[in-house]
Design a protein around this motif. Structure first.
Motif, PDB file in Angstrom:
ATOM      1  N   ASN A  70      43.482  38.724  34.312  1.00  0.00           N
ATOM      2  CA  ASN A  70      43.072  38.133  35.715  1.00  0.00           C
ATOM      3  C   ASN A  70      45.351  38.925  36.086  1.00  0.00           C
ATOM      4  O   ASN A  70      45.557  39.345  37.047  1.00  0.00           O
ATOM      5  CB  ASN A  70      43.641  36.651  35.938  1.00  0.00           C
ATOM      6  N   SER A  71      46.143  38.364  34.798  1.00  0.00           N
ATOM      7  CA  SER A  71      47.048  38.909  35.112  1.00  0.00           C
ATOM      8  C   SER A  71      46.875  40.315  35.559  1.00  0.00           C
ATOM      9  O   SER A  71      48.183  41.089  36.572  1.00  0.00           O
ATOM     10  CB  SER A  71      47.872  38.670  33.641  1.00  0.00           C
ATOM     11  N   LEU A  72      46.291  41.505  34.798  1.00  0.00           N
ATOM     12  CA  LEU A  72      46.724  42.841  34.766  1.00  0.00           C
ATOM     13  C   LEU A  72      45.627  43.029  35.982  1.00  0.00           C
ATOM     14  O   LEU A  72      46.241  43.854  36.614  1.00  0.00           O
ATOM     15  CB  LEU A  72      45.389  43.181  33.791  1.00  0.00           C
ATOM     16  N   GLU A  73      45.299  42.096  36.620  1.00  0.00           N
ATOM     17  CA  GLU A  73      44.361  42.570  38.341  1.00  0.00           C
ATOM     18  C   GLU A  73      45.291  42.127  39.015  1.00  0.00           C
ATOM     19  O   GLU A  73      45.672  43.271  40.004  1.00  0.00           O
ATOM     20  CB  GLU A  73      43.119  41.935  37.902  1.00  0.00           C
ATOM     21  N   SER A  74      46.673  41.311  38.748  1.00  0.00           N
ATOM     22  CA  SER A  74      47.522  40.777  39.608  1.00  0.00           C
ATOM     23  C   SER A  74      48.683  41.991  39.600  1.00  0.00           C
ATOM     24  O   SER A  74      48.801  42.623  41.020  1.00  0.00           O
ATOM     25  CB  SER A  74      47.722  39.600  39.382  1.00  0.00           C
ATOM     26  N   LYS A  75      49.109  42.590  38.456  1.00  0.00           N
ATOM     27  CA  LYS A  75      50.063  43.748  38.330  1.00  0.00           C
ATOM     28  C   LYS A  75      49.640  45.038  39.007  1.00  0.00           C
ATOM     29  O   LYS A  75      49.787  46.063  39.234  1.00  0.00           O
ATOM     30  CB  LYS A  75      49.691  44.401  36.841  1.00  0.00           C
ATOM     31  N   ASN A  76      48.028  44.786  39.213  1.00  0.00           N
ATOM     32  CA  ASN A  76      47.117  46.082  40.446  1.00  0.00           C
ATOM     33  C   ASN A  76      47.483  45.480  41.223  1.00  0.00           C
ATOM     34  O   ASN A  76      46.317  46.475  41.978  1.00  0.00           O
ATOM     35  CB  ASN A  76      46.044  46.805  39.815  1.00  0.00           C
ATOM     36  N   ASN A  77      48.259  44.935  42.284  1.00  0.00           N
ATOM     37  CA  ASN A  77      48.142  44.513  43.454  1.00  0.00           C
ATOM     38  C   ASN A  77      46.330  43.827  43.672  1.00  0.00           C
ATOM     39  O   ASN A  77      45.712  44.054  45.117  1.00  0.00           O
ATOM     40  CB  ASN A  77      48.224  45.506  44.367  1.00  0.00           C
ATOM     41  N   GLY A  78      46.079  42.944  42.474  1.00  0.00           N
ATOM     42  CA  GLY A  78      44.450  41.937  43.293  1.00  0.00           C
ATOM     43  C   GLY A  78      43.190  42.992  43.381  1.00  0.00           C
ATOM     44  O   GLY A  78      42.178  42.644  42.522  1.00  0.00           O
ATOM     45  N   LYS A  79      43.099  44.814  41.835  1.00  0.00           N
ATOM     46  CA  LYS A  79      42.450  45.195  42.129  1.00  0.00           C
ATOM     47  C   LYS A  79      41.732  44.823  41.121  1.00  0.00           C
ATOM     48  O   LYS A  79      42.668  44.960  40.021  1.00  0.00           O
ATOM     49  CB  LYS A  79      42.810  46.745  42.052  1.00  0.00           C
ATOM     50  N   LYS A  80      40.005  44.781  41.319  1.00  0.00           N
ATOM     51  CA  LYS A  80      39.360  44.385  39.929  1.00  0.00           C
ATOM     52  C   LYS A  80      39.795  45.391  38.738  1.00  0.00           C
ATOM     53  O   LYS A  80      39.811  46.285  39.234  1.00  0.00           O
ATOM     54  CB  LYS A  80      38.271  43.806  40.236  1.00  0.00           C
ATOM     55  N   VAL A  81      39.487  44.927  37.796  1.00  0.00           N
ATOM     56  CA  VAL A  81      39.271  45.311  36.445  1.00  0.00           C
ATOM     57  C   VAL A  81      38.176  45.427  35.930  1.00  0.00           C
ATOM     58  O   VAL A  81      37.869  43.713  35.780  1.00  0.00           O
ATOM     59  CB  VAL A  81      40.371  45.343  35.058  1.00  0.00           C
TER      60      VAL A  81
END
Length: 80
Positions: A12-23
């Motif tokens: 979830n932190s990585l998704e947040s880092k990507n401006n909420g874009k799903k990984v």
């Protein structure tokens, strides 16, 4: 805290880092060099990699600045 909780927090932190874009699970697994099934099992708590638990416990003993320094050193090792 369970290992799956840790993987979910980090994912979830990585998704947040990507401006909420799903990984996707596949993209994350590919970036880690593991199979999607393995990553999915970790994320769902069906498999519990012991090394991940130990690493997280070690990081938990550091303060924020020490964690940042350690992660930066690890990233530099990955570049070699």
């Amino acid at each position: 805290m369970q290992i799956d909780d840790l993987f979910n927090i980090l994912h979830n932190s990585l998704e947040s880092k990507n401006n909420g874009k799903k990984v996707s699970l596949k993209d994350m697994a590919d970036s880690l060099g593991i199979s999607m099934r393995t990553y999915q099992d970790w994320k769902l708590g069906r498999a519990k990699p012991q090394a991940a638990s130990v690493v997280m416990k070690m990081l938990g003993k550091l303060d924020d600045d020490e964690i940042i320094r350690a992660v930066r050193k690890i990233n530099r090792l990955e570049e070699v």
